[in-house]
Design a protein around this motif. Structure first.
Motif, PDB file in Angstrom:
ATOM      1  N   ASN A  38       0.840  -1.198   0.000  1.00 34.28           N
ATOM      2  CA  ASN A  38       0.000   0.000   0.000  1.00 34.28           C
ATOM      3  C   ASN A  38       0.875   1.248   0.000  1.00 34.28           C
ATOM      4  OD1 ASN A  38      -2.146  -1.752   0.307  1.00 34.28           O
ATOM      5  ND2 ASN A  38      -2.477  -1.271   2.458  1.00 34.28           N
ATOM      6  N   LYS A  39       0.314   2.339  -0.495  1.00 33.30           N
ATOM      7  CA  LYS A  39       1.000   3.623  -0.413  1.00 33.30           C
ATOM      8  C   LYS A  39       0.536   4.324   0.857  1.00 33.30           C
ATOM      9  CE  LYS A  39       1.685   4.097  -5.275  1.00 33.30           C
ATOM     10  NZ  LYS A  39       2.077   4.984  -6.305  1.00 33.30           N
ATOM     11  N   PRO A  40       1.389   5.178   1.437  1.00 34.92           N
ATOM     12  CA  PRO A  40       0.987   5.875   2.661  1.00 34.92           C
ATOM     13  C   PRO A  40      -0.212   6.788   2.400  1.00 34.92           C
ATOM     14  CG  PRO A  40       3.316   6.247   2.165  1.00 34.92           C
ATOM     15  CD  PRO A  40       2.736   5.512   1.020  1.00 34.92           C
ATOM     16  N   SER A  41      -1.186   6.738   3.289  1.00 37.49           N
ATOM     17  CA  SER A  41      -2.358   7.613   3.176  1.00 37.49           C
ATOM     18  C   SER A  41      -1.988   8.997   3.716  1.00 37.49           C
ATOM     19  CB  SER A  41      -3.517   7.043   3.985  1.00 37.49           C
ATOM     20  OG  SER A  41      -3.205   7.091   5.373  1.00 37.49           O
ATOM     21  N   LEU A  42      -2.843   9.957   3.443  1.00 30.90           N
ATOM     22  CA  LEU A  42      -2.641  11.304   3.963  1.00 30.90           C
ATOM     23  C   LEU A  42      -2.607  11.276   5.484  1.00 30.90           C
ATOM     24  CD1 LEU A  42      -2.367  14.349   3.619  1.00 30.90           C
ATOM     25  CD2 LEU A  42      -4.866  14.485   3.490  1.00 30.90           C
ATOM     26  N   ASP A  43      -3.453  10.464   6.090  1.00 29.09           N
ATOM     27  CA  ASP A  43      -3.498  10.349   7.545  1.00 29.09           C
ATOM     28  C   ASP A  43      -2.150   9.879   8.094  1.00 29.09           C
ATOM     29  OD1 ASP A  43      -4.873  10.343  10.115  1.00 29.09           O
ATOM     30  OD2 ASP A  43      -4.794   8.151   9.981  1.00 29.09           O
ATOM     31  N   VAL A  44      -1.551   8.882   7.474  1.00 26.97           N
ATOM     32  CA  VAL A  44      -0.255   8.369   7.922  1.00 26.97           C
ATOM     33  C   VAL A  44       0.815   9.448   7.770  1.00 26.97           C
ATOM     34  CG1 VAL A  44       1.573   6.686   7.446  1.00 26.97           C
ATOM     35  CG2 VAL A  44      -0.819   5.958   7.489  1.00 26.97           C
ATOM     36  N   ILE A  45       0.830  10.124   6.646  1.00 24.02           N
ATOM     37  CA  ILE A  45       1.825  11.180   6.409  1.00 24.02           C
ATOM     38  C   ILE A  45       1.673  12.291   7.446  1.00 24.02           C
ATOM     39  CG2 ILE A  45       2.563  12.969   4.797  1.00 24.02           C
ATOM     40  CD1 ILE A  45       1.720  10.980   2.541  1.00 24.02           C
ATOM     41  N   LEU A  46       0.445  12.703   7.719  1.00 20.17           N
ATOM     42  CA  LEU A  46       0.216  13.747   8.719  1.00 20.17           C
ATOM     43  C   LEU A  46       0.666  13.309  10.109  1.00 20.17           C
ATOM     44  CD1 LEU A  46      -3.241  15.160   7.593  1.00 20.17           C
ATOM     45  CD2 LEU A  46      -0.998  16.251   7.381  1.00 20.17           C
ATOM     46  N   LYS A  47       0.438  12.046  10.444  1.00 22.02           N
ATOM     47  CA  LYS A  47       0.875  11.543  11.745  1.00 22.02           C
ATOM     48  C   LYS A  47       2.392  11.522  11.840  1.00 22.02           C
ATOM     49  CE  LYS A  47      -3.235   9.030  13.075  1.00 22.02           C
ATOM     50  NZ  LYS A  47      -3.800   7.793  13.574  1.00 22.02           N
ATOM     51  N   VAL A  48       3.068  11.158  10.758  1.00 24.92           N
ATOM     52  CA  VAL A  48       4.532  11.177  10.755  1.00 24.92           C
ATOM     53  C   VAL A  48       5.022  12.610  10.958  1.00 24.92           C
ATOM     54  CG1 VAL A  48       6.601  10.858   9.331  1.00 24.92           C
ATOM     55  CG2 VAL A  48       4.816   9.104   9.341  1.00 24.92           C
ATOM     56  N   LEU A  49       4.480  13.537  10.190  1.00 21.75           N
ATOM     57  CA  LEU A  49       4.935  14.927  10.273  1.00 21.75           C
ATOM     58  C   LEU A  49       4.588  15.570  11.613  1.00 21.75           C
ATOM     59  CD1 LEU A  49       4.157  16.157   6.653  1.00 21.75           C
ATOM     60  CD2 LEU A  49       6.402  15.662   7.655  1.00 21.75           C
ATOM     61  N   SER A  50       3.461  15.205  12.205  1.00 22.89           N
ATOM     62  CA  SER A  50       3.107  15.813  13.487  1.00 22.89           C
ATOM     63  C   SER A  50       3.923  15.237  14.642  1.00 22.89           C
ATOM     64  CB  SER A  50       1.617  15.676  13.766  1.00 22.89           C
ATOM     65  OG  SER A  50       1.268  14.334  13.984  1.00 22.89           O
ATOM     66  N   ASN A  51       4.394  14.005  14.504  1.00 24.10           N
ATOM     67  CA  ASN A  51       5.206  13.402  15.558  1.00 24.10           C
ATOM     68  C   ASN A  51       6.697  13.671  15.376  1.00 24.10           C
ATOM     69  OD1 ASN A  51       3.571  11.637  17.520  1.00 24.10           O
ATOM     70  ND2 ASN A  51       2.644  11.231  15.537  1.00 24.10           N
ATOM     71  N   TYR A  52       7.104  13.993  14.178  1.00 23.79           N
ATOM     72  CA  TYR A  52       8.517  14.284  13.892  1.00 23.79           C
ATOM     73  C   TYR A  52       8.582  15.668  13.262  1.00 23.79           C
ATOM     74  CZ  TYR A  52       9.376   9.445  15.030  1.00 23.79           C
ATOM     75  OH  TYR A  52       9.458   8.246  15.693  1.00 23.79           O
ATOM     76  N   ARG A  53       8.456  16.685  14.109  1.00 26.96           N
ATOM     77  CA  ARG A  53       8.369  18.077  13.642  1.00 26.96           C
ATOM     78  C   ARG A  53       9.650  18.569  12.985  1.00 26.96           C
ATOM     79  NH1 ARG A  53       3.382  20.952  14.565  1.00 26.96           N
ATOM     80  NH2 ARG A  53       2.190  19.524  15.829  1.00 26.96           N
ATOM     81  N   THR A  54      10.774  17.923  13.240  1.00 27.79           N
ATOM     82  CA  THR A  54      12.025  18.371  12.631  1.00 27.79           C
ATOM     83  C   THR A  54      12.230  17.813  11.228  1.00 27.79           C
ATOM     84  OG1 THR A  54      13.235  16.557  13.677  1.00 27.79           O
ATOM     85  CG2 THR A  54      13.167  18.654  14.869  1.00 27.79           C
ATOM     86  N   ILE A  55      11.333  16.931  10.794  1.00 26.50           N
ATOM     87  CA  ILE A  55      11.447  16.355   9.450  1.00 26.50           C
ATOM     88  C   ILE A  55      10.937  17.371   8.428  1.00 26.50           C
ATOM     89  CG2 ILE A  55      10.608  14.512   7.915  1.00 26.50           C
ATOM     90  CD1 ILE A  55      12.682  13.648  10.021  1.00 26.50           C
ATOM     91  N   ASN A  56      11.696  17.549   7.397  1.00 21.75           N
ATOM     92  CA  ASN A  56      11.354  18.463   6.316  1.00 21.75           C
ATOM     93  C   ASN A  56      10.230  17.835   5.484  1.00 21.75           C
ATOM     94  OD1 ASN A  56      11.249  20.037   4.012  1.00 21.75           O
ATOM     95  ND2 ASN A  56      13.448  19.959   3.612  1.00 21.75           N
ATOM     96  N   PRO A  57       9.034  18.456   5.446  1.00 21.74           N
ATOM     97  CA  PRO A  57       7.922  17.875   4.669  1.00 21.74           C
ATOM     98  C   PRO A  57       8.254  17.704   3.187  1.00 21.74           C
ATOM     99  CG  PRO A  57       7.128  19.652   6.084  1.00 21.74           C
ATOM    100  CD  PRO A  57       8.620  19.661   6.153  1.00 21.74           C
ATOM    101  N   ASP A  58       9.026  18.632   2.608  1.00 20.85           N
ATOM    102  CA  ASP A  58       9.416  18.497   1.207  1.00 20.85           C
ATOM    103  C   ASP A  58      10.260  17.247   0.993  1.00 20.85           C
ATOM    104  OD1 ASP A  58       8.083  20.792   0.471  1.00 20.85           O
ATOM    105  OD2 ASP A  58       9.848  22.068   0.639  1.00 20.85           O
ATOM    106  N   TRP A  59      11.121  16.949   1.957  1.00 22.44           N
ATOM    107  CA  TRP A  59      11.950  15.748   1.853  1.00 22.44           C
ATOM    108  C   TRP A  59      11.065  14.500   1.923  1.00 22.44           C
ATOM    109  CZ3 TRP A  59      12.574  11.784   5.434  1.00 22.44           C
ATOM    110  CH2 TRP A  59      13.542  10.825   5.099  1.00 22.44           C
ATOM    111  N   LEU A  60      10.158  14.469   2.898  1.00 25.48           N
ATOM    112  CA  LEU A  60       9.320  13.279   3.067  1.00 25.48           C
ATOM    113  C   LEU A  60       8.405  13.069   1.866  1.00 25.48           C
ATOM    114  CD1 LEU A  60       8.441  10.938   4.895  1.00 25.48           C
ATOM    115  CD2 LEU A  60       6.709  12.463   5.849  1.00 25.48           C
TER     116      LEU A  60
END
Length: 141
Positions: A38-60
């Protein structure tokens, strides 16, 4: 994006199960993403970004830029090493929020920070807890 999620898990030093638990996603969903089923859903991506605030969204999302966001500092500014290192004794600084302000108990051990320059004032302090919640303290000036 799957490879970047793998890199993030490795960077965090977690197993895929620990990572899934940390972002509050069922382990099976993360397993299906990592296997390519499966591909990551928007919900999964948002959870990753909200839990790892130092991750660059453009990179992810796009694979562009560095993995970690850069902290903007004025030119010729040096960040002392003691501030750049994370403080790991949050359990000793636990407190409750009353009227939007964190009320801390006095602890036997105090975290020592270097003296700030006279023209600098603390604007905001954020406490991150092991249950992935946080409290914000805005000292009165």
């Amino acid at each position: 994006m799957v490879e970047r999620i793998r890199q993030l898990i490795e960077y965090a030093g977690l197993s895929s199960s620990q990572f899934a638990d940390g972002i509050e996603v069922p382990r099976a969903i993360l397993s299906h993403i990592l296997s390519g089923r499966n591909k990551p859903s928007l919900d999964v991506i948002l959870k990753v970004l909200s839990n790892y605030r130092t991750i660059n969204p453009d990179w992810l999302l796009l694979g562009e830029g560095d993995m970690l966001t850069k902290i903007a500092t004025p030119a010729n500014t040096v960040i002392p090493e003691t501030i750049a290192e994370p403080v790991t004794k949050f359990d000793e600084i636990a407190g409750e929020v009353i009227n939007g302000k964190v009320q801390n108990e006095v602890t036997a051990e105090t975290v020592k920070l270097p003296a700030l320059k006279e023209d600098k004032v603390v604007k905001q302090i954020v406490f991150f807890y092991t249950d992935n919640t946080f409290s914000v303290f805005n000292p009165e000036v």
